[in-house]
Scaffold this active site. Sequence first.
Site, PDB file in Angstrom:
ATOM      1  N   CYS A  47      65.308  66.810   8.514  1.00  0.00           N
ATOM      2  CA  CYS A  47      65.186  65.709   9.611  1.00  0.00           C
ATOM      3  C   CYS A  47      66.366  65.224  10.245  1.00  0.00           C
ATOM      4  CB  CYS A  47      64.055  64.755   8.851  1.00  0.00           C
ATOM      5  SG  CYS A  47      62.685  65.297   8.481  1.00  0.00           S
ATOM      6  N   MET A  48      67.511  65.069   9.551  1.00  0.00           N
ATOM      7  CA  MET A  48      68.892  64.551  10.071  1.00  0.00           C
ATOM      8  C   MET A  48      69.438  65.248  10.862  1.00  0.00           C
ATOM      9  SD  MET A  48      72.055  63.363   7.840  1.00  0.00           S
ATOM     10  CE  MET A  48      72.586  65.082   7.919  1.00  0.00           C
TER      11      MET A  48
END
Length: 353
Positions: free
Chosen positions: A139-140
């Site tokens: 998700c980063m």
Amino acid sequence: MTRIAAVAPVLPPYVYTQSEITAELAPLITSVPARQAVIERMHAASGIGTRHTALPLERYRSLGSFRETNDLFIEVATDLAERALTVALAEAGLAASDVDFVLFTSVTGISAPSIDALLVPRLGLRHDVKRLPSYGLGCMGGAAGIARVHDYLVGHPTGVGVLLSVELCSLTLQRDDETMANFVATGLFGDGAAAVVMLGDEHPLAAGPRVVDTLSAIYPDTTDVIGFLVGGTGFEIVLTPGVAEVIEQNFPADVAAFLSRNELGIADIGWWAAHPGGPKVLEAFETSLGVPREAFARSWACLDRVGNLSSAAVLHVLADTLALGSFEAGDPGLLFALGPGVSAEFVLLEWDA
């Protein structure tokens, strides 16, 4: 400073309500009615109204091997990436042949040649374009991708850099996996993509929000909090309640120090682009940073509309923010996301009217 010239979010054409997705997936995960009821309650509490899927919903009943799902990933991801980059380049007033550097990120499929390489002949990217495919940021990846393209353009101030993010979370579906992590994940993650076009500060078309500074962080003793285990059936989700605790323990000090070195405080931030990781993640961001819920209104709205798109999610929030366009020139903004590690990426931006 580098500039964000365009952000183009795209979604697959298949869209369903959360209840429709739950009704289809719950029997694939467990045959036990009581556990299906748990899945229904968890999905209903996700804060999500609709999600998009790479395939028609009924197709997930017959999905087979990891090979099959990954082949589908390559096909659909390449199409979505092509759509996103075509739109973003048009918005920036550029051609594919103008691109000097491409960073591609995904955590929901693998390909060699990578998706960015497959796009070279399809889009007319130059044969000497520099490419950096990335796997594992989770998700980063959207926030980290902006930061790494920025790093490239600092050294190439007349250049054009592109970030491509494609996540097809639905293709990681694990049938007959009755873990709580799988119950949560099947109600949280959606499919989508985004392209970001960035320009070096000396490029003749340089315009758009400025990237002022970036910060990367990885937190010790958290490797078992978020991630994937790769097994015979593909990507098995690792997702624990410890995510909120990691945020609350680390974000206040990191954000304060990051802003301080830029002579800013949290009260100075005029706009936010927070990763819509889920209700508990957004609530942890709010409480740890001491900001009101409305500060992350676009993140909550994005979560409701499409779910958590992993690396592409924060880029959809950024696109919504740029479309809003209601800030003053020079207003600082903070974009951030977290992923496996547990790690986090922060990007300090400055609005350009």
